[in-house]
Design a protein around this motif. Structure first.
Motif, short mmCIF file in Angstrom:
data_model
loop_
_atom_site.label_atom_id
_atom_site.label_comp_id
_atom_site.label_asym_id
_atom_site.label_seq_id
_atom_site.Cartn_x
_atom_site.Cartn_y
_atom_site.Cartn_z
N MET A 108 8.74 23.88 2.89
CA MET A 108 7.36 24.01 3.35
C MET A 108 6.51 22.84 2.83
N THR A 109 5.63 22.35 3.66
CA THR A 109 4.81 21.20 3.26
C THR A 109 3.82 21.59 2.17
N ASN A 110 3.78 20.77 1.15
CA ASN A 110 2.89 20.99 0.03
C ASN A 110 1.58 20.24 0.29
N ARG A 111 0.46 20.94 0.28
CA ARG A 111 -0.83 20.26 0.51
C ARG A 111 -1.46 19.97 -0.84
N ILE A 112 -1.60 18.68 -1.15
CA ILE A 112 -2.06 18.27 -2.49
C ILE A 112 -3.43 17.62 -2.40
N LEU A 113 -4.37 18.14 -3.18
CA LEU A 113 -5.68 17.53 -3.29
C LEU A 113 -5.68 16.61 -4.50
N VAL A 114 -5.94 15.31 -4.25
CA VAL A 114 -5.93 14.32 -5.33
C VAL A 114 -7.36 13.87 -5.57
N THR A 115 -7.92 14.20 -6.72
CA THR A 115 -9.28 13.73 -7.02
C THR A 115 -9.20 12.35 -7.65
N GLY A 116 -10.19 11.50 -7.34
CA GLY A 116 -10.19 10.15 -7.91
C GLY A 116 -9.07 9.28 -7.36
N GLY A 117 -8.63 9.58 -6.16
CA GLY A 117 -7.48 8.88 -5.57
C GLY A 117 -7.79 7.48 -5.07
N ALA A 118 -9.06 7.05 -5.14
CA ALA A 118 -9.37 5.66 -4.77
C ALA A 118 -9.46 4.76 -6.00
N GLY A 119 -9.23 5.33 -7.17
CA GLY A 119 -9.25 4.54 -8.40
C GLY A 119 -7.88 3.93 -8.68
N PHE A 120 -7.74 3.39 -9.87
CA PHE A 120 -6.53 2.63 -10.22
C PHE A 120 -5.28 3.52 -10.22
N ILE A 121 -5.23 4.53 -11.07
CA ILE A 121 -4.01 5.33 -11.20
C ILE A 121 -3.86 6.26 -9.99
N GLY A 122 -4.96 6.88 -9.56
CA GLY A 122 -4.91 7.82 -8.44
C GLY A 122 -4.38 7.16 -7.18
N SER A 123 -4.81 5.93 -6.91
CA SER A 123 -4.35 5.27 -5.68
C SER A 123 -2.87 4.89 -5.76
N HIS A 124 -2.42 4.49 -6.94
CA HIS A 124 -0.97 4.24 -7.10
C HIS A 124 -0.20 5.53 -6.84
N TYR A 125 -0.73 6.61 -7.37
CA TYR A 125 -0.04 7.90 -7.22
C TYR A 125 0.05 8.28 -5.73
N VAL A 126 -1.06 8.13 -5.01
CA VAL A 126 -1.07 8.51 -3.59
C VAL A 126 -0.15 7.61 -2.77
N ARG A 127 -0.20 6.30 -3.05
CA ARG A 127 0.69 5.38 -2.31
C ARG A 127 2.15 5.73 -2.57
N THR A 128 2.44 6.16 -3.81
CA THR A 128 3.84 6.52 -4.13
C THR A 128 4.23 7.83 -3.46
N LEU A 129 3.33 8.83 -3.54
CA LEU A 129 3.63 10.13 -2.92
C LEU A 129 3.95 9.98 -1.44
N LEU A 130 3.19 9.12 -0.77
CA LEU A 130 3.35 8.98 0.68
C LEU A 130 4.27 7.81 1.06
N GLY A 131 4.85 7.18 0.05
CA GLY A 131 5.72 6.03 0.31
C GLY A 131 7.18 6.43 0.45
N ALA A 132 8.03 5.40 0.51
CA ALA A 132 9.47 5.61 0.78
C ALA A 132 10.14 6.45 -0.29
N THR A 133 9.66 6.36 -1.54
CA THR A 133 10.31 7.12 -2.62
C THR A 133 9.62 8.46 -2.90
N GLY A 134 8.62 8.80 -2.09
CA GLY A 134 7.89 10.06 -2.29
C GLY A 134 8.72 11.27 -1.91
N PRO A 135 8.22 12.48 -2.20
CA PRO A 135 9.00 13.69 -1.94
C PRO A 135 9.16 14.02 -0.46
N GLY A 136 8.29 13.47 0.41
CA GLY A 136 8.50 13.62 1.84
C GLY A 136 7.90 14.88 2.45
N ASP A 137 7.70 15.91 1.66
CA ASP A 137 7.22 17.18 2.21
C ASP A 137 5.78 17.45 1.79
#
Ligand code: NAD
Length: 328
Positions: free
Chosen positions: A1-30
């Motif tokens: 089942m798709t996990n819906r994740i709310l990321v606060t501060g996702g346009a900042g330094f660490i948050g944006s890296h996290y979001v790019r990784t989650l939605l990138g090739a090595t992310g969980p995919g779901d």
């Protein structure tokens, strides 16, 4: 089942890296990700350009202190990963108000919404600064002893998060990380500040005697650790996380000068920061043992790549520094 994740501060330094990784090739995919970010001076929509076209990504500009907005968003998500904060110690010394509002009140508003809507997991990004100045690697069980208004506000939010687990049984997970570095970091923190000063031909301001010690954590290692905690961590637990390289600010400066091909004549020793903690240090054996975390990035190689990124991406950082006086 798709996990819906709310990321606060996702346009900042660490948050944006996290979001790019989650939605990138090595992310969980779901996963589907919504970023909630106020876009303060530190938030930069360009940090999310790589994921903007993804069907699994949504962006909402807004304040975590806006209870109605937070309530609406939390209702539609399964998990929260909470990065949003005022983050610069020096700014907290000249004005603590936004630190208390965002870091403390904002966190409480998120926690209350999580409770109302039965959020599955609430991951909170704290800091090693909550332990205060220490002479040994602190364990997660040691008392908090923050020194600056920034670290006091982070300690308050860290304890609030814990209280919602203890009192209400909310599945909260806290990471206390050491100093992060890497590309896309706002050029007020020491590494990007020094690199961009040197690239602009300026000098760099070194606090006090330069003997303050920090442990450095590459952003890729941190993001991997956050994912381990979100996916496999235990409810109610706190995890220290570090990168394994401890340096005095003098040693760090030496490396940055060498990477930019200049010498100590480019260093101004300036009056020390008020209340400047001498050393931060964490023992991160818990996340190693329980979740198999290991820092993978070699510090010197990663620092060289970071310098190269700032050298090659002036269009990202020059506008952020344009309002400053020409000489430093
Ligand atoms: P950052 O300053 O780069 O980004 C913070 C983000 O939060 C920005 O995008 C900003 O617009 C957003 N924000 C601020 N106030 C907000 C509000 N009221 N509502 C919504 N969004 C808001 O910070 P960072 O370096 O990415 O740090 C992320 C988290 O990690 C913070 O909680 C920080 O305390 C923690 N942390 C950072 C470091 C580090 O070395 N950078 C070390 C330890 C802990």
């Amino acid at each position: 089942m798709t996990n819906r994740i709310l990321v606060t501060g996702g346009a900042g330094f660490i948050g944006s890296h996290y979001v790019r990784t989650l939605l990138g090739a090595t992310g969980p995919g779901d996963v589907r990700v919504t970023v909630l970010d106020k876009l303060t001076y530190a938030g930069n929509p360009a940090n999310l350009d790589a994921v903007r076209g993804s069907a699994a990504f949504a962006f909402q500009r807004g304040d975590i202190c806006d209870a109605a907005l937070v309530d609406r968003l939390v209702a539609d998500h399964d998990q929260i990963v909470h990065f949003a904060a005022e983050t610069h110690v020096d700014r907290s010394i000249t004005g603590a108000d936004p630190f208390i509002r965002t870091n403390v009140v904002g966190t409480q508003i998120l926690l209350d919404a999580a409770l109302r809507h039965g959020t599955e997991t609430f991951v909170h990004i704290s800091t090693d600064e909550v332990y205060g100045s220490v002479d040994h690697g602190c364990l997660e069980t040691e008392p908090l002893n923050p020194s600056s208004p920034y670290s006091a506000s982070k300690a308050a939010s860290d304890l609030l998060v814990r209280s919602y687990h203890q009192t209400h049984g909310l599945d909260t997970r806290v990471l206390r990380c050491t100093n992060n570095f890497g590309h896309h970091q706002f050029p007020e923190k020491v590494i990007p500040l020094f690199i961009t000063n040197l690239l602009q031909g300026r000098s760099v301001p070194l606090y006090g005697d330069g003997g303050n010690i920090r442990e450095w954590l590459h952003i890729d290692d941190h993001v991997r650790g956050i994912e381990l905690v979100r996916a496999q961590g235990r409810p109610g637990e706190i995890y220290n996380i570090g990168g394994g390289t401890e340096l005095s600010n003098r040693e760090l400066t030496e490396r940055l000068l060498a990477a930019c091909g200049v010498g100590w004549e480019r260093v101004d020793f300036v009056a020390d920061r008020k209340g400047h903690d001498r050393r931060y240090s964490v023992d991160f054996s818990k996340i190693r043992t329980e979740l198999g975390y290991r820092p993978e990035r070699d510090f010197d190689a990663a620092l060289a790549r970071t310098v190269a990124w700032y050298r090659e991406n002036r269009a990202w950082w020059e506008p952020l520094r344009a309002h400053e006086p020409a000489a430093a």
